[in-house]
Design a protein around this motif. Sequence first.
Motif, mmCIF file in Angstrom:
data_model
loop_
_atom_site.group_PDB
_atom_site.id
_atom_site.type_symbol
_atom_site.label_atom_id
_atom_site.label_comp_id
_atom_site.label_asym_id
_atom_site.label_seq_id
_atom_site.Cartn_x
_atom_site.Cartn_y
_atom_site.Cartn_z
ATOM 1 N N LEU A 109 0.830 -1.197 0.000
ATOM 2 C CA LEU A 109 0.000 0.000 0.000
ATOM 3 C C LEU A 109 0.866 1.248 0.000
ATOM 4 O O LEU A 109 1.760 1.403 0.825
ATOM 5 C CB LEU A 109 -0.917 -0.004 1.235
ATOM 6 N N PHE A 110 0.584 2.140 -0.931
ATOM 7 C CA PHE A 110 1.400 3.342 -1.099
ATOM 8 C C PHE A 110 0.516 4.573 -1.014
ATOM 9 O O PHE A 110 -0.487 4.698 -1.715
ATOM 10 C CB PHE A 110 2.115 3.299 -2.452
ATOM 11 N N CYS A 111 0.895 5.491 -0.127
ATOM 12 C CA CYS A 111 0.133 6.715 0.101
ATOM 13 C C CYS A 111 0.661 7.829 -0.804
ATOM 14 O O CYS A 111 1.844 8.158 -0.765
ATOM 15 C CB CYS A 111 0.248 7.130 1.569
ATOM 16 N N VAL A 112 -0.224 8.427 -1.594
ATOM 17 C CA VAL A 112 0.190 9.514 -2.480
ATOM 18 C C VAL A 112 -1.029 10.315 -2.918
ATOM 19 O O VAL A 112 -2.121 9.758 -3.096
ATOM 20 C CB VAL A 112 0.935 8.958 -3.724
ATOM 21 N N ASP A 113 -0.844 11.609 -3.035
ATOM 22 C CA ASP A 113 -1.883 12.463 -3.612
ATOM 23 C C ASP A 113 -1.639 12.491 -5.112
ATOM 24 O O ASP A 113 -0.840 13.281 -5.623
ATOM 25 C CB ASP A 113 -1.803 13.872 -3.020
ATOM 26 N N ILE A 114 -2.306 11.628 -5.822
ATOM 27 C CA ILE A 114 -2.005 11.413 -7.237
ATOM 28 C C ILE A 114 -2.454 12.579 -8.113
ATOM 29 O O ILE A 114 -2.029 12.713 -9.269
ATOM 30 C CB ILE A 114 -2.652 10.089 -7.711
ATOM 31 N N LEU A 115 -3.304 13.449 -7.571
ATOM 32 C CA LEU A 115 -3.793 14.586 -8.342
ATOM 33 C C LEU A 115 -3.035 15.874 -8.032
ATOM 34 O O LEU A 115 -3.302 16.914 -8.635
ATOM 35 C CB LEU A 115 -5.290 14.798 -8.077
ATOM 36 N N VAL A 138 -7.663 2.404 -2.592
ATOM 37 C CA VAL A 138 -8.368 1.347 -1.871
ATOM 38 C C VAL A 138 -9.344 1.980 -0.882
ATOM 39 O O VAL A 138 -9.243 3.169 -0.555
ATOM 40 C CB VAL A 138 -7.383 0.422 -1.120
ATOM 41 N N ASP A 139 -10.269 1.194 -0.381
ATOM 42 C CA ASP A 139 -11.194 1.679 0.636
ATOM 43 C C ASP A 139 -10.445 1.949 1.935
ATOM 44 O O ASP A 139 -9.462 1.264 2.258
ATOM 45 C CB ASP A 139 -12.297 0.648 0.886
ATOM 46 N N ASP A 140 -10.903 2.933 2.676
ATOM 47 C CA ASP A 140 -10.211 3.346 3.898
ATOM 48 C C ASP A 140 -10.003 2.199 4.872
ATOM 49 O O ASP A 140 -8.949 2.091 5.517
ATOM 50 C CB ASP A 140 -10.998 4.474 4.589
ATOM 51 N N GLU A 141 -10.994 1.317 4.996
ATOM 52 C CA GLU A 141 -10.897 0.238 5.975
ATOM 53 C C GLU A 141 -9.847 -0.808 5.598
ATOM 54 O O GLU A 141 -9.483 -1.650 6.437
ATOM 55 C CB GLU A 141 -12.258 -0.439 6.166
ATOM 56 N N GLU A 142 -9.356 -0.773 4.379
ATOM 57 C CA GLU A 142 -8.339 -1.731 3.964
ATOM 58 C C GLU A 142 -6.930 -1.322 4.393
ATOM 59 O O GLU A 142 -5.994 -2.118 4.260
ATOM 60 C CB GLU A 142 -8.360 -1.894 2.442
ATOM 61 N N VAL A 143 -6.772 -0.105 4.896
ATOM 62 C CA VAL A 143 -5.457 0.385 5.295
ATOM 63 C C VAL A 143 -5.302 0.245 6.804
ATOM 64 O O VAL A 143 -6.035 0.883 7.567
ATOM 65 C CB VAL A 143 -5.273 1.857 4.900
ATOM 66 N N ILE A 147 -0.101 1.590 9.641
ATOM 67 C CA ILE A 147 0.522 2.144 8.444
ATOM 68 C C ILE A 147 0.192 3.624 8.315
ATOM 69 O O ILE A 147 1.057 4.444 7.992
ATOM 70 C CB ILE A 147 0.064 1.366 7.200
ATOM 71 N N ARG A 148 -1.048 3.990 8.582
ATOM 72 C CA ARG A 148 -1.428 5.402 8.523
ATOM 73 C C ARG A 148 -0.627 6.218 9.540
ATOM 74 O O ARG A 148 -0.174 7.329 9.247
ATOM 75 C CB ARG A 148 -2.922 5.564 8.793
ATOM 76 N N ASP A 149 -0.434 5.664 10.732
ATOM 77 C CA ASP A 149 0.306 6.383 11.773
ATOM 78 C C ASP A 149 1.752 6.624 11.353
ATOM 79 O O ASP A 149 2.301 7.716 11.553
ATOM 80 C CB ASP A 149 0.265 5.594 13.083
ATOM 81 N N VAL A 150 2.387 5.603 10.781
ATOM 82 C CA VAL A 150 3.778 5.741 10.346
ATOM 83 C C VAL A 150 3.883 6.786 9.243
ATOM 84 O O VAL A 150 4.766 7.658 9.269
ATOM 85 C CB VAL A 150 4.335 4.385 9.863
ATOM 86 N N ASP A 151 2.994 6.731 8.273
ATOM 87 C CA ASP A 151 3.045 7.691 7.164
ATOM 88 C C ASP A 151 2.801 9.114 7.659
ATOM 89 O O ASP A 151 3.410 10.065 7.166
ATOM 90 C CB ASP A 151 2.018 7.320 6.094
ATOM 91 N N TYR A 152 1.912 9.250 8.628
ATOM 92 C CA TYR A 152 1.626 10.581 9.164
ATOM 93 C C TYR A 152 2.867 11.163 9.834
ATOM 94 O O TYR A 152 3.211 12.330 9.640
ATOM 95 C CB TYR A 152 0.465 10.506 10.150
ATOM 96 N N ARG A 153 3.557 10.334 10.623
ATOM 97 C CA ARG A 153 4.763 10.818 11.304
ATOM 98 C C ARG A 153 5.869 11.131 10.310
ATOM 99 O O ARG A 153 6.654 12.062 10.503
ATOM 100 C CB ARG A 153 5.249 9.775 12.313
ATOM 101 N N GLU A 154 5.963 10.357 9.225
ATOM 102 C CA GLU A 154 7.039 10.562 8.264
ATOM 103 C C GLU A 154 6.845 11.814 7.420
ATOM 104 O O GLU A 154 7.785 12.243 6.731
ATOM 105 C CB GLU A 154 7.170 9.330 7.351
ATOM 106 N N GLN A 155 5.671 12.409 7.452
ATOM 107 C CA GLN A 155 5.475 13.642 6.705
ATOM 108 C C GLN A 155 6.358 14.762 7.243
ATOM 109 O O GLN A 155 6.665 15.717 6.537
ATOM 110 C CB GLN A 155 3.994 14.068 6.756
#
Length: 279
Positions: A109-115, A138-143, A147-155
């Motif tokens: 799963l890869f987080c990106v603002d594709i637009l 993907v649907d939100d519940e699939e993440v 993973i969301r917490d790690v990506d948020y901190r890495e911002q």
Amino acid sequence: MPTTVPLLANAVGLLAVCSAFSGTHQSHRSPVKPVLDASIQRYGHQSNRNYSPQTCSSWKSKSCSSSALSSSAISSNEDLLPGIASIDEANDVISEQMLALRQTPYFRLFCVDILASCEYMPQELFECYSETCEVYPVDDEEVPSAIRDVDYREQEFELDGWARWDMPSNDYYDTEEFPEGYTGYDGSEIWNFIHNKICFEGYGYNDDHWKADFNKAVSGVHSVVSAQVARGIGDKIASGEEFTAEEVWRDPKAEFDRRLSQNGETPMAMENLYFAYML
């Protein structure tokens, strides 16, 4: 980063594609010798216009190993030859491990603002209507929340002046659902910008400096994409799918020669692919 494993997983598989085109095999023990012999006979050094689905499908055969490539044919840099030989020897095992690893959620799963617009290269925004480029989050519940917490901190990541420039996003894309593939898109403008503006100027290829190594690594990633293009053209031919009028790349051998061979536009492309793989 999560995308590193899918990239390397493709790199190890694409080395087999490069082997099938190269015609530099020398090991009588290689299980790919019949495949390579057939490929060399068909593709040789002449421009190929007569394809067969059987030959095209053999490019991605599991038995097609990069061990058929001679290390010295890839690089004249003696410092890299042991690493190239080690990769050739362990390629099949590493490939299986990488492909298994990329099945896990963290690497899939890869987080990106594709637009979002590119922070480096301002562009005129327009909507792409090509079906080959369609991807959906993907649907939100699939993440998983972890993973969301790690990506948020890495911002907020920053190290020695290096920081993430991509904008935070709640959208996640599944690289297994939408794997890398040939779309016919011409990314030459983007790659020229990367090589000429983001890479470092004033450093020779063999300079003992991390900036020279950075340039090689970027070139290696470019080589992976180039190999994907050559493989994708072959897959399209093998499936019997027609090319659109906009698709000017229709000869996989010609694209391999142009993009990856030592007589092509980037003579060090294969060496750089191995270099990036070593990193």
